[in-house]
Design an enzyme around this catalytic site. Structure first.
Site: not given
Length: 284
Positions: A144, A195, A123, A156
């Site tokens: 991800h 994120n 992450s 992702e």
């Protein structure tokens, strides 16, 4: 569910919160899945997560039967060489520690077939920080996923400068085949798109808490009321998992106070978030 996945056999390394969801989502879409964890106790805990996530997904999606059946289609093993020996794609979801990931990938690189494609679900770490450990950096990238993968279905895809574009294309096709919305990044970015947007929100909430400005409940209610979002930052922390939050905070010297707070008030008391039934909130 039928699939046009370019990968017929997928191995997932780590049956934690996200690893279990990745394995479940892949199996529910008809792909053969092998799931690895370090020992029988970890596999047993992972089996419980698979079954819990299957029940949750089945109650929310149209084809619930595919998710209910998926845990029984996943082969579990604590033998890494056995796990990756016939894999077309290996997805790593081990704890967010760079040296641990590099060690795992070095061992996978020695054991997996030459044609196998490698993907990390990290992450926060960049694929370029891990790629050389695999022994085949051109076949390595990041893939991800978000929590509640069956509903919040982003995937992702982020390569590093040495990733073969054909490999990235195949991983993008795989993501679509298992019901995800592929999001292709054009260059490396810590935290990807998701994120990069989410972590500043969570960090701001953490700072408000450790400064004593407001409680988690108040902070969450403020965010939900003012934005219309379904969840506040501490509800998101609980879903992500407080062990993951701690690992990320521990790697950032600027977040040392937050890492210490999580350890003292939550991790040391066995409160890991939704997965343990208690974090900032209590769950059944």
């Amino acid at each position: 569910m039928s699939t046009t996945s370019p990968f017929k056999t997928v191995t997932v390394l780590g049956l934690g919160v996200l690893g279990a969801q990745i394995a479940l989502q892949t199996a529910a879409h008809g792909v053969e899945v092998v799931a690895y964890d370090v020992d029988e106790a970890a596999l047993e805990a992972g089996r419980g997560r698979l079954e819990a996530f299957a029940r949750a997904a089945a109650s929310e999606v149209a084809d619930g039967d595919a998710y209910r059946a998926a845990p029984g289609r996943i082969r579990l093993t604590a033998d890494l060489a056995d796990a990756v020996g016939a894999a077309d794609l290996v997805i790593e979801a081990v704890p967010e520690q760079l040296e641990l990931k590099r060690d795992v990938w070095a061992r996978v690189g020695d054991a997996a077939p030459e044609a196998t494609v490698f993907a990390t679900n990290s992450s926060s770490l960049l694929p370029s920080a891990i790629a050389d450990a695999t022994g085949r950096p051109d076949r390595f990238l990041a893939l991800h996923f978000a929590n509640r993968i069956w509903a919040q279905n982003t995937a992702e895809i982020m390569g590093h400068p040495g990733t073969d574009s054909e490999v990235a294309d195949r991983v993008e096709a795989f993501a679509g085949a298992i019901g995800m919305v592929p999001i292709r990044l054009h260059r490396e970015q810590p935290g990807y798109v998701l994120n990069s947007l989410l972590i500043p929100l969570l960090s701001a909430a953490a700072e408000l808490l450790i400064k004593g400005v407001a409680t988690p409940e108040t902070i969450d209610a403020t965010w939900r009321t003012a934005t219309g979002a379904p969840s506040g930052p501490f509800q998101i922390y609980d879903v992500v998992g407080l062990r993951t939050a701690y690992a990320i905070a521990s790697a950032d010297p600027r977040a040392a106070a937050w890492a210490a707070y999580l350890k003292e008030h939550y991790l040391d008391k066995g409160k890991f978030g939704v997965e343990s039934g208690e974090g900032f909130y209590t769950y059944r």
